[in-house]
Design a protein around this motif. Structure first.
Motif, PDB file in Angstrom:
ATOM      1  N   LEU A  58      39.626  66.699 -21.211  1.00  0.00           N
ATOM      2  CA  LEU A  58      41.814  66.455 -21.776  1.00  0.00           C
ATOM      3  C   LEU A  58      41.534  66.427 -20.322  1.00  0.00           C
ATOM      4  N   LYS A  59      41.423  67.502 -19.543  1.00  0.00           N
ATOM      5  CA  LYS A  59      41.882  68.058 -18.278  1.00  0.00           C
ATOM      6  C   LYS A  59      41.691  66.890 -17.555  1.00  0.00           C
ATOM      7  N   THR A  60      40.635  66.753 -17.428  1.00  0.00           N
ATOM      8  CA  THR A  60      40.462  65.131 -16.825  1.00  0.00           C
ATOM      9  C   THR A  60      41.408  63.810 -17.219  1.00  0.00           C
ATOM     10  N   GLU A  61      41.451  63.668 -18.808  1.00  0.00           N
ATOM     11  CA  GLU A  61      41.731  62.120 -18.677  1.00  0.00           C
ATOM     12  C   GLU A  61      43.653  62.464 -18.554  1.00  0.00           C
ATOM     13  N   GLU A  62      44.583  63.542 -19.392  1.00  0.00           N
ATOM     14  CA  GLU A  62      44.923  63.578 -20.217  1.00  0.00           C
ATOM     15  C   GLU A  62      46.313  64.865 -19.376  1.00  0.00           C
ATOM     16  N   LYS A  63      45.298  65.638 -18.371  1.00  0.00           N
ATOM     17  CA  LYS A  63      45.787  66.935 -17.561  1.00  0.00           C
ATOM     18  C   LYS A  63      46.270  67.325 -18.316  1.00  0.00           C
ATOM     19  N   LEU A  64      45.467  67.994 -19.604  1.00  0.00           N
ATOM     20  CA  LEU A  64      45.643  68.972 -20.553  1.00  0.00           C
ATOM     21  C   LEU A  64      44.609  69.654 -20.041  1.00  0.00           C
ATOM     22  N   ALA A  65      45.352  71.213 -19.379  1.00  0.00           N
ATOM     23  CA  ALA A  65      44.039  72.384 -19.286  1.00  0.00           C
ATOM     24  C   ALA A  65      44.060  73.147 -20.695  1.00  0.00           C
ATOM     25  N   ILE A  66      43.208  73.312 -21.901  1.00  0.00           N
ATOM     26  CA  ILE A  66      42.902  74.634 -22.504  1.00  0.00           C
ATOM     27  C   ILE A  66      41.894  75.278 -22.595  1.00  0.00           C
ATOM     28  N   VAL A  67      41.411  76.467 -23.401  1.00  0.00           N
ATOM     29  CA  VAL A  67      40.586  77.628 -22.959  1.00  0.00           C
ATOM     30  C   VAL A  67      39.469  76.446 -23.885  1.00  0.00           C
ATOM     31  N   PRO A  68      38.336  76.604 -23.784  1.00  0.00           N
ATOM     32  CA  PRO A  68      36.803  76.235 -24.629  1.00  0.00           C
ATOM     33  C   PRO A  68      36.524  77.634 -24.940  1.00  0.00           C
ATOM     34  N   GLY A  69      36.274  77.000 -27.080  1.00  0.00           N
ATOM     35  CA  GLY A  69      35.400  78.810 -27.288  1.00  0.00           C
ATOM     36  C   GLY A  69      33.998  78.773 -27.159  1.00  0.00           C
ATOM     37  N   GLY A  70      33.551  79.513 -27.705  1.00  0.00           N
ATOM     38  CA  GLY A  70      31.691  79.351 -27.191  1.00  0.00           C
ATOM     39  C   GLY A  70      31.599  80.674 -26.171  1.00  0.00           C
ATOM     40  N   LYS A  71      30.425  81.220 -26.307  1.00  0.00           N
ATOM     41  CA  LYS A  71      29.857  82.506 -25.787  1.00  0.00           C
ATOM     42  C   LYS A  71      30.853  83.137 -24.453  1.00  0.00           C
ATOM     43  N   GLN A  72      30.514  82.427 -23.259  1.00  0.00           N
ATOM     44  CA  GLN A  72      31.438  82.486 -22.258  1.00  0.00           C
ATOM     45  C   GLN A  72      32.963  83.521 -22.545  1.00  0.00           C
ATOM     46  N   PHE A  73      33.342  83.234 -22.774  1.00  0.00           N
ATOM     47  CA  PHE A  73      34.970  84.013 -23.388  1.00  0.00           C
ATOM     48  C   PHE A  73      35.397  84.567 -24.947  1.00  0.00           C
ATOM     49  N   PHE A  74      34.569  84.104 -25.942  1.00  0.00           N
ATOM     50  CA  PHE A  74      34.651  84.946 -27.338  1.00  0.00           C
ATOM     51  C   PHE A  74      33.560  85.529 -28.030  1.00  0.00           C
ATOM     52  N   GLY A  75      32.358  84.603 -27.447  1.00  0.00           N
ATOM     53  CA  GLY A  75      31.367  85.040 -28.152  1.00  0.00           C
ATOM     54  C   GLY A  75      31.046  83.827 -28.952  1.00  0.00           C
ATOM     55  N   PRO A  76      29.302  83.301 -29.060  1.00  0.00           N
ATOM     56  CA  PRO A  76      28.607  81.925 -29.684  1.00  0.00           C
ATOM     57  C   PRO A  76      29.370  81.654 -31.197  1.00  0.00           C
TER      58      PRO A  76
END
Length: 397
Positions: free
Chosen positions: A343-361
């Motif tokens: 989305l950031k590359t193709e549509e120029k929209l930045a959002i935050v992914p889930g997953g271990k780094q920010f919120f846990g598995p």
């Protein structure tokens, strides 16, 4: 009356000042619905009070444990808005809520201790507890049919070494407020096993009209002897860069441990005079502004939910609080991190992914989207997301 329209969003200034994954850190043309920070300027009263203090011309040391008016004002707000009885003498201003979490962890935890953290939740719980030397165990959050958290097996995750439980209320990123019955149960567990509760209430001002916030501290001071709370001003009033928050508790002995861990009595730690002035302004002059801000956020929430739940492969629960939504994108053929990059590359929209780094598995298969912007910016961001998803989904080609 405050306005939360597109004309109030000054993109020129945001592109110079809004860091932490936001406007100053993305390429030109990208819309960042990322870090939980408002696109609107802070209430005008804050600048007025800061300017008045600056014109006095002196920037002397503050009392080591903060201006008395800070603690007195916060104690009053906690009582009036959240039904918490907190002695001003047991309130300590600190340099941000994140720092407050670190102080709480260091005041209680020792190497070899264990701590229980819900999964998913904001990464700062795990980070601060581990930095204090504790081993963090994750409690996987599951939900009942009525949307409440299922605590039926939580005791399986408590060990003889469990020294602390992390409570994020309202919950980031799920936007959940805890019912009184669940909070009472967590206090029962604290009493049974002797662990402390790190109670994060930084989102407690951002609660929507179709929900009701209940603080664990409102269940009585005696039951909350082992509860240590952290509060902040960045989400409610947009002053993250001033780095000001507070920690408070119900027990004098614990409070002295907080003071020791904060290093304020040695003047190594502490929060600046200007930041305390801004916080006092928030507490004494800005809650009318905040109530209007929350009304705008609720309108954005309802709009975003309607849009997201019509997108291919996406479902989204209604948050009761916070200004983020956390849609489930597991129905797509692409993972969260890959989707965010696409989305950031193709549509120029930045959002935050889930997953271990920010919120846990336990947050895998989700993304987080910030709503604290104008309707126009939010709508354009969701347009870009929907366009990107439809390109990905062959059923809509």
């Amino acid at each position: 009356m405050a306005e939360f329209t597109n004309k109030e969003v000054n993109l020129e200034v945001l592109k110079q000042r809004a860091y932490n994954l936001r406007w100053a850190e993305v390429e030109e043309g990208v819309i960042p619905l990322t870090a939980a920070d408002p696109d609107f300027p802070a209430p005008g009263a804050i600048a007025e009070d800061l300017i008045a203090y600056i014109r006095g011309g002196y920037f002397s040391y503050t009392p080591k444990r903060g201006f008395p008016e800070f603690a007195e004002s916060l104690s009053r707000v906690l009582k009036e808005r959240k039904h918490e009885d907190v002695d001003p003498k047991l309130i300590l201003p600190v340099d941000s809520a994140a720092r407050g979490m670190n102080i709480i962890a260091h005041a209680v935890l020792q190497p070899g201790d264990e701590a229980l953290v819900f999964d998913p939740v904001d990464f700062l719980f795990k980070t601060n507890m581990e930095e204090a030397g504790a081993k963090v165990n994750l409690f996987p959050m599951r939900f009942k049919d009525n949307g409440d958290i299922d605590f039926s097996d939580i005791e399986k995750y408590i060990t003889p070494k469990t020294r602390m439980l992390g409570l994020c209320n309202p919950h980031n990123p799920l936007g959940k407020v805890y019912p009184k019955e669940d909070l009472a149960y967590l206090l029962e567990l604290s009493e049974k096993y002797g662990f402390y509760i790190m109670n994060d209430e930084i989102w407690s001002d951002i609660v929507y009209s179709d929900a009701e916030f209940c603080s664990i501290c409102s269940l009585g001071g005696e039951r909350n002897k082992r509860t240590i709370s952290v509060f902040g001003f960045s989400k409610s009033f947009g002053i993250a860069g001033l780095r000001v928050g507070a920690v408070y508790c119900q027990d004098e002995e614990i409070f002295e441990k907080l003071v020791k861990a904060s290093l304020v009595d040695d003047t190594i730690g502490g929060v600046s005079s200007l930041s305390q002035v801004a916080a006092i302004s928030c507490l004494t002059r800005c809650y009318g502004w905040l109530d209007e801000f929350v009304a705008h956020l609720q309108s954005n929430r309802d709009y975003a939910l309607e849009r997201l739940n019509r997108m291919p492969g996406v479902t989204c629960r209604k948050p009761e609080a916070t200004f983020v939504v956390f849609p489930d994108i597991s129905g797509l053929s692409i993972g969260a991190e890959a989707l965010v990059e696409y989305l950031k590359t193709e549509e120029k929209l930045a959002i935050v992914p889930g997953g271990k780094q920010f919120f846990g598995p336990g947050s895998e298969g989700h993304v987080r989207i910030c709503l604290a912007t104008s309707r126009e910016i939010l709508a354009e961001g969701l347009d870009r997301m929907e366009r990107g998803l439809r390109k990905l989904d062959s059923r809509y080609k």
